[in-house]
Design a protein around this motif. Structure first.
Motif, PDB file in Angstrom:
ATOM      1  N   SER A 436       0.826  -1.216   0.000  1.00 46.32           N
ATOM      2  CA  SER A 436       0.000   0.000   0.000  1.00 46.32           C
ATOM      3  C   SER A 436       0.853   1.255   0.000  1.00 46.32           C
ATOM      4  O   SER A 436       0.549   2.231  -0.696  1.00 46.32           O
ATOM      5  CB  SER A 436      -0.926  -0.002   1.228  1.00 46.32           C
ATOM      6  N   VAL A 437       1.929   1.243   0.781  1.00 44.01           N
ATOM      7  CA  VAL A 437       2.816   2.411   0.841  1.00 44.01           C
ATOM      8  C   VAL A 437       3.508   2.631  -0.503  1.00 44.01           C
ATOM      9  O   VAL A 437       3.624   3.760  -0.998  1.00 44.01           O
ATOM     10  CB  VAL A 437       3.857   2.245   1.974  1.00 44.01           C
ATOM     11  N   ARG A 438       3.959   1.543  -1.105  1.00 38.28           N
ATOM     12  CA  ARG A 438       4.640   1.655  -2.404  1.00 38.28           C
ATOM     13  C   ARG A 438       3.691   2.263  -3.452  1.00 38.28           C
ATOM     14  O   ARG A 438       4.092   3.116  -4.247  1.00 38.28           O
ATOM     15  CB  ARG A 438       5.118   0.283  -2.858  1.00 38.28           C
ATOM     16  N   GLN A 439       2.427   1.832  -3.421  1.00 39.26           N
ATOM     17  CA  GLN A 439       1.448   2.355  -4.367  1.00 39.26           C
ATOM     18  C   GLN A 439       1.167   3.834  -4.122  1.00 39.26           C
ATOM     19  O   GLN A 439       1.085   4.628  -5.066  1.00 39.26           O
ATOM     20  CB  GLN A 439       0.147   1.553  -4.262  1.00 39.26           C
ATOM     21  N   ALA A 440       1.020   4.203  -2.836  1.00 36.77           N
ATOM     22  CA  ALA A 440       0.746   5.613  -2.508  1.00 36.77           C
ATOM     23  C   ALA A 440       1.909   6.516  -2.931  1.00 36.77           C
ATOM     24  O   ALA A 440       1.695   7.617  -3.453  1.00 36.77           O
ATOM     25  CB  ALA A 440       0.489   5.745  -1.007  1.00 36.77           C
ATOM     26  N   LEU A 441       3.137   6.059  -2.715  1.00 31.15           N
ATOM     27  CA  LEU A 441       4.303   6.854  -3.109  1.00 31.15           C
ATOM     28  C   LEU A 441       4.400   6.971  -4.629  1.00 31.15           C
ATOM     29  O   LEU A 441       4.774   8.027  -5.160  1.00 31.15           O
ATOM     30  CB  LEU A 441       5.576   6.218  -2.547  1.00 31.15           C
ATOM     31  N   ALA A 442       4.058   5.901  -5.338  1.00 30.06           N
ATOM     32  CA  ALA A 442       4.107   5.932  -6.800  1.00 30.06           C
ATOM     33  C   ALA A 442       3.109   6.949  -7.350  1.00 30.06           C
ATOM     34  O   ALA A 442       3.397   7.670  -8.328  1.00 30.06           O
ATOM     35  CB  ALA A 442       3.819   4.549  -7.360  1.00 30.06           C
ATOM     36  N   ALA A 485      -1.128   8.761   4.092  1.00 25.99           N
ATOM     37  CA  ALA A 485      -1.296   7.555   3.272  1.00 25.99           C
ATOM     38  C   ALA A 485      -0.656   6.348   3.959  1.00 25.99           C
ATOM     39  O   ALA A 485      -1.215   5.239   3.952  1.00 25.99           O
ATOM     40  CB  ALA A 485      -0.682   7.771   1.891  1.00 25.99           C
ATOM     41  N   ALA A 486       0.516   6.581   4.568  1.00 23.75           N
ATOM     42  CA  ALA A 486       1.193   5.490   5.286  1.00 23.75           C
ATOM     43  C   ALA A 486       0.369   5.057   6.497  1.00 23.75           C
ATOM     44  O   ALA A 486       0.255   3.864   6.802  1.00 23.75           O
ATOM     45  CB  ALA A 486       2.581   5.934   5.715  1.00 23.75           C
ATOM     46  N   ARG A 487      -0.226   6.035   7.177  1.00 19.82           N
ATOM     47  CA  ARG A 487      -1.042   5.705   8.357  1.00 19.82           C
ATOM     48  C   ARG A 487      -2.268   4.868   7.952  1.00 19.82           C
ATOM     49  O   ARG A 487      -2.610   3.887   8.607  1.00 19.82           O
ATOM     50  CB  ARG A 487      -1.482   7.005   9.043  1.00 19.82           C
ATOM     51  N   GLU A 488      -2.917   5.270   6.858  1.00 21.66           N
ATOM     52  CA  GLU A 488      -4.067   4.520   6.370  1.00 21.66           C
ATOM     53  C   GLU A 488      -3.657   3.114   5.928  1.00 21.66           C
ATOM     54  O   GLU A 488      -4.408   2.146   6.103  1.00 21.66           O
ATOM     55  CB  GLU A 488      -4.732   5.267   5.207  1.00 21.66           C
TER      56      GLU A 488
END
Length: 531
Positions: A436-442, A485-488
């Motif tokens: 999820s974090v990788r997707q949010a950062l992308a 985003a990381a928290r979610e």
């Protein structure tokens, strides 16, 4: 000291009331030592990981302790049956307390994991011997139920103050004190056990015993390889090395099965495990451990990393879970002797535990603290109905001959469930969070910052947050948006992980219907002598 018959005092208890009270006080401090450690550490763990930098080893702080405990519980459960339990209880207190000091001195996650493994050896000795002292002192099931209220109270006091104490110590004194707090409790335990606990044994002093070391090594190999496989699979995939670990675990288990059927004194008596009267109860011990530790280890991470609460606030929210184990146990001790069908309490217990896990899954940052505490409360009551009844039922059905090993097996299987729960759910959470974090950062074109967000420590450590947010701002990124985003991502991954515990508890609830009707006998079986 002279050997005398246990029946000299009562058919239901070995010692007179005063001596029984002092002996139980010694065991109560031992129970507090183990309970305090498990609850205090869970609350402090997110902060420990944030300081020592090693989220990939988060689950190992629990599983290294559980793995070594699983192996030592049946070994010393068997030794206690032959040589008496008091000497092993004394040694285990010293080892457990000494390992606690090493945990507090840790300067890396690897050191902490190794020290926790050593602490697990002491904890396994404690569980395998101290808990079996209670049916030794009180052979009568109904008398034992009344005296176990004292154990439930000791467990409840330790677990009630544990999360809040862990949060307080972590926030104001530093996380190392969550391990050093074991020292005064360890000293009290050592004093009372040495002075007041009698040396009870079931066999003649000249009886010889052969320890099943090959069995112990095969248990270690099968569980250790399985744990490594579960932990490393998301990172390495089904590589040749991973398949080798899985194959080693299966081969070790098959070898264990064959060996234990031929050795005269097996460390893991499969005949007892497969006994129709006991097999379902043993399986319920595994499943209860899975769900219980899932709540105790990942709810604090959800509240601190996901909801942004302080260690002390998270500790206060967890407190009803562990405090109500005591309330449930005390209530259970009063209710169950009056029931024609004691199995009803298992139905109620697993229903409440399933609702508690479900409550964690549906809670979010806007859920009131009162509602969250309510979900924790019913989980504690559920465990208070489950844990003492599984102990009493298994001891009752196993009989005097297998009392120590049956109690040890139950504790071992609960630890195996706890180990699998923390490992499987921890692996699932790590995998889902990273994705999820990788997707949010992308989406924000900030892929190069993945290393800063791959470890949820950024959600717990305000110092790390400040540093990373400043660096993101200077690079032209919206740091607060990425942090949100990381928290979610963490909240969603923990919800999925604990959701698995809901399924496991539901399976346990169905299995309760397979438990044969338990009838509590009043009169004990003969055979205990005291030294």
């Amino acid at each position: 000291m002279a050997i005398h018959s246990a029946s000299a005092h009562s058919s239901d208890q070995v010692l007179p009331f005063r001596e029984s009270l002092l002996a139980m006080l010694g065991i109560a401090f031992v129970v507090m030592l183990v309970a305090l450690d498990s609850t205090v550490v869970g609350t402090a763990l997110p902060t420990i990981v944030a300081e020592l930098k090693g989220f990939e080893l988060y689950a190992w702080v629990a599983t290294s302790y559980l793995l070594t405990s699983v192996i030592t519980v049946p070994i010393f459960g068997r030794l206690g049956d032959f040589y008496g339990r008091k000497p092993f209880v004394l040694v285990s207190i010293i080892l457990f307390t000494g390992a606690s000091i090493l945990c507090g001195m840790a300067d890396s996650m690897l050191w902490l994991v190794i020290a926790r493994g050593l602490q697990g050896i002491g904890g396994g000795m404690l569980v395998g011997t101290a808990f079996a002292c209670i049916p030794d002192l009180f052979p009568g099931a109904h008398v034992r139920l009344r005296w176990q209220v004292m154990m439930s109270t000791a467990f409840g006091i330790a677990t009630a103050v544990g999360p809040s104490l862990g949060g307080f110590l972590t926030q104001y004194w530093g996380w190392r004190w969550v391990f050093y707090v074991n020292l005064p409790v360890g000293v009290l335990s050592l004093f009372f056990v040495y002075k007041y606990l009698p040396h009870l044994r079931h066999t003649h002093p000249d009886t010889k015993i052969r320890l099943d070391w090959p069995g112990a090594l095969l248990i270690t190999a099968s569980l250790g390889c399985l744990q490594l496989f579960v932990e490393m699979l998301p990172k390495h995939g089904l590589s040749l090395g991973m398949l080798g670990l899985l194959a080693a675990s299966i081969v070790s288990f098959v070898a264990l099965w064959k060996w234990e059927h031929h050795t005269p004194q097996p460390i893991l008596p499969f005949d007892l495990l497969l006994d129709p009267k006991l097999s379902t109860l043993f399986l319920l011990s595994v499943l209860s451990g899975f769900s219980m530790f899932s709540l105790m280890f990942y709810a604090p991470l959800l509240y601190q990393g996901g909801f942004g609460l302080s260690p002390q606030e998270a500790g206060l929210l967890i407190t009803p879970l562990v405090a109500c184990i005591m309330i449930g146990s005390i209530s259970n001790g009063r209710i169950i002797p009056r029931l024609k069908n004691p199995n009803v309490m298992l139905y109620i217990g697993f229903t409440l535990l399933a609702l508690s896990c479900l409550g964690v899954v549906i809670s979010n940052r806007w859920t009131s603290h009162g509602v969250i505490a309510g979900f924790m409360l019913i989980g504690g009551l559920g465990l208070g109905f489950i844990l003492p009844n599984l102990t009493i039922f298994i001891q009752q059905e196993a009989g005097r001959e297998h009392l120590g090993i049956a109690t040890a097996l139950m504790q071992s299987l609960r630890m195996i469930g706890s180990m699998l729960g923390t490992a499987i759910i921890g692996t699932l959470i790590n995998h889902l969070y990273a994705g999820s974090v990788r997707q949010a950062l992308a989406e924000q074109k900030a892929d190069s910052w993945y290393s800063s967000f791959s470890d949820p420590q950024i959600l717990i450590s305000h110092e790390t947050q400040t540093t990373v947010l400043a660096q993101l701002a200077s690079a032209g990124h919206q740091g607060q948006l990425l942090l949100e985003a990381a928290r979610e991502a963490l909240i969603g991954s923990i919800h999925m992980g604990v959701g698995l515990a809901v399924v496991v508890t539901g399976i346990a609830l169905w299995l309760v219907s397979k438990v044969p009707l338990i009838t509590l006998r009043i009169k004990p079986e003969p055979g205990v002598v005291a030294e």
